[in-house]
Structures are given as C-alpha cells and as structure tokens.
Design a protein around this motif. Structure first.
Motif, PDB file in Angstrom:
ATOM      1  N   PRO A 267      38.099  13.364  13.851  1.00  0.00           N
ATOM      2  CA  PRO A 267      39.207  14.333  13.759  1.00  0.00           C
ATOM      3  C   PRO A 267      39.144  15.243  12.534  1.00  0.00           C
ATOM      4  O   PRO A 267      39.501  16.425  12.633  1.00  0.00           O
ATOM      5  N   ASP A 268      38.695  14.736  11.403  1.00  0.00           N
ATOM      6  CA  ASP A 268      38.601  15.588  10.216  1.00  0.00           C
ATOM      7  C   ASP A 268      37.577  16.696  10.412  1.00  0.00           C
ATOM      8  O   ASP A 268      37.804  17.853  10.034  1.00  0.00           O
TER       9      ASP A 268
ATOM     10  N   GLN B  20      36.575  17.887  13.275  1.00  0.00           N
ATOM     11  CA  GLN B  20      37.105  18.813  14.265  1.00  0.00           C
ATOM     12  C   GLN B  20      38.115  19.772  13.638  1.00  0.00           C
ATOM     13  O   GLN B  20      38.120  20.968  13.946  1.00  0.00           O
ATOM     14  N   ARG B  21      38.967  19.243  12.766  1.00  0.00           N
ATOM     15  CA  ARG B  21      39.968  20.093  12.132  1.00  0.00           C
ATOM     16  C   ARG B  21      39.314  21.205  11.322  1.00  0.00           C
ATOM     17  O   ARG B  21      39.750  22.363  11.358  1.00  0.00           O
TER      18      ARG B  21
ATOM     19  N   LEU C  50      36.469  21.336  21.296  1.00  0.00           N
ATOM     20  CA  LEU C  50      37.568  21.078  20.370  1.00  0.00           C
ATOM     21  C   LEU C  50      38.880  21.261  21.126  1.00  0.00           C
ATOM     22  O   LEU C  50      39.041  22.215  21.883  1.00  0.00           O
TER      23      LEU C  50
ATOM     24  N   GLY D   6      37.869  16.645  22.984  1.00  0.00           N
ATOM     25  CA  GLY D   6      37.679  17.191  21.653  1.00  0.00           C
ATOM     26  C   GLY D   6      36.726  16.337  20.836  1.00  0.00           C
ATOM     27  O   GLY D   6      36.872  15.108  20.790  1.00  0.00           O
ATOM     28  N   GLY D   7      35.750  16.980  20.213  1.00  0.00           N
ATOM     29  CA  GLY D   7      34.756  16.267  19.422  1.00  0.00           C
ATOM     30  C   GLY D   7      33.489  15.929  20.165  1.00  0.00           C
ATOM     31  O   GLY D   7      32.518  15.458  19.567  1.00  0.00           O
TER      32      GLY D   7
ATOM     33  N   ASP E 132      44.021  16.239  20.310  1.00  0.00           N
ATOM     34  CA  ASP E 132      44.425  15.338  19.240  1.00  0.00           C
ATOM     35  C   ASP E 132      45.134  16.164  18.170  1.00  0.00           C
ATOM     36  O   ASP E 132      44.513  17.025  17.546  1.00  0.00           O
TER      37      ASP E 132
ATOM     38  N   ARG F  48      45.823  15.623  15.248  1.00  0.00           N
ATOM     39  CA  ARG F  48      45.221  15.502  13.913  1.00  0.00           C
ATOM     40  C   ARG F  48      44.193  16.592  13.651  1.00  0.00           C
ATOM     41  O   ARG F  48      43.847  16.851  12.492  1.00  0.00           O
ATOM     42  N   THR F  49      43.713  17.234  14.712  1.00  0.00           N
ATOM     43  CA  THR F  49      42.695  18.273  14.544  1.00  0.00           C
ATOM     44  C   THR F  49      43.304  19.641  14.251  1.00  0.00           C
ATOM     45  O   THR F  49      42.568  20.599  14.007  1.00  0.00           O
TER      46      THR F  49
END
Length: 219
Positions: free
Chosen positions: A28-29, A31-32, A146, A171-172, A197, A199-200
């Motif tokens: 997630p990090d 992806q963000r 994503l 995503g990812g 997600d 978080r992304t």
C-alpha cells in the motif's frame, strides 16, 4: 521513490506463454506513492484526454509520458507543439523490476523503456479488446494496476474474440506480456467500483500504468 521500494513479494502466475501476472506486487505505501505521481503527471503539460478512436470516444482518460500517444501513433510533441518530456526515470526502473519479477531476470540487453500511458478508469469506464501495435519494438509491456479491481481480459494474437482468459487485477498487481504474447489482444470489460484500498490514497477509480519501449528515435 527509489529502487528499494519495489520488492517482489508475490509468486508469478503464467496466464499465457510470455504473459505473467504477479498479484500483490506493490504494497500500500508503494501504491500510494505511485498514485500521487499519477495525479502529478495527469496535471502535467499533456493533460488527461479521452481520445477518439475508430470505435468512438474512449471512456478511459489518458495521459502520455515520454512520447505523446494519439490514435494510432506516438508523437515527439504535445498538442501545443512543445516537446514531450522524457519518461520519468522512476518508471524505467519500475519496468525493469517488473520484468525481473515476472520472468526471473531482466533480458540482456535490457529494453530501452521510453514511454508510458497512464489510464484512469472512472465509473463505468472500460477498454475494448485491442493490440499494442504502435511500438516498433517487441519488448514486453509492463503494466501496474492501482485502485479499484478490474477484469482484465487477455486474449490471443489473431482475433478479438475467444479464446481469452479473464484475470482479476487488484491494486498493486503487476502484469507483463511479451514473447509469444506480445501482440495479444487484451482489454478491460469491467471494473469494480469501491474496491480500492483507501490506504493508497485512491478511494475510487483505477489507474493503470503501462510502460513500453517505443523503438522510436527522436529528431
């Protein structure tokens, strides 16, 4: 963002010869960070465009990096006549790491990745079956998803119709296709809104980044 942010935590799944899906490739990090970069790129000089193709106006909005894509060719200049900036180096590194994740190694010599298309799928957006044939190079295409999940339909090299395989991309996820599958028809018949997600940093919609080697020379 640097190379250490792109580990390879998942096992690849061969969908067709040369076509490999790596689920959960980016955390997630990671992806963000890419989501934020996509937002920056879509506000850049090329903007976001829903191109008109032979089949009508695309429901997917697109920005181009490295070269400007318009149906059905790459251009060295943006619509306003200014030169297209080079491909962001982070995407060149991402593509090579994607090759290593999918195939176990980067080919020697490594492809000269110089163009990326960033697509955004809003509610109801789809992508019809098509081939990536505007490149003059058969280097594998490296694709990262994503945001919202989608159905990715991966077909054959002869026809838009069956046989094809439907793959759920989340995503990812990473998808690489080259070799015998480089010219396969593929598309996105459906997305699943609300599955991103949070978080992304992308609560709705889907970004897809495809990195390619154009095989073109400037000047």
């Amino acid at each position: 963002m640097d190379d250490a942010l792109f580990p390879v935590p998942a096992s690849p799944v061969e969908v067709a010869p040369g076509a490999v899906h790596v689920p959960g490739w980016l955390d997630p990090d990671e992806q963000r960070e890419l989501v934020e970069l996509c937002r920056t790129w879509t506000r850049g000089p090329g903007g976001m465009t829903r191109h008109r193709t032979r089949g009508g106006t695309m429901s997917v909005a697109m920005t181009s990096l490295g070269w400007y894509w318009r149906p059905y060719r790459y251009c060295a200049a943006l619509p306003d006549g200014s030169p297209v900036p080079p491909l962001p180096p982070v995407l060149g590194r991402l593509a090579l790491r994607g090759l290593a994740a999918a195939y176990g190694a980067v080919p020697d010599p490594a492809p000269d990745y110089d163009v990326a298309l960033v697509n955004f799928y809003g509610p109801g957006a789809t992508m019809g079956m098509h081939q990536d044939r505007d490149e003059r190079c058969d280097a594998p295409v490296v694709s990262v998803s994503l945001g919202d999940a989608c159905v990715f339909r991966f077909g054959n090299t002869a026809t838009r119709t069956r046989p094809y395989t439907d793959v759920e991309l989340r995503g990812g996820d990473l998808f690489v296709f080259g070799g015998p599958s480089r010219w396969a028809y593929h598309g996105v018949p459906r997305t699943f809104p609300g599955t991103a997600d949070p978080r992304t940093g992308l609560r709705s919609g889907r970004f897809n980044i495809t990195v390619r080697a154009s095989g073109l020379r400037r000047g």
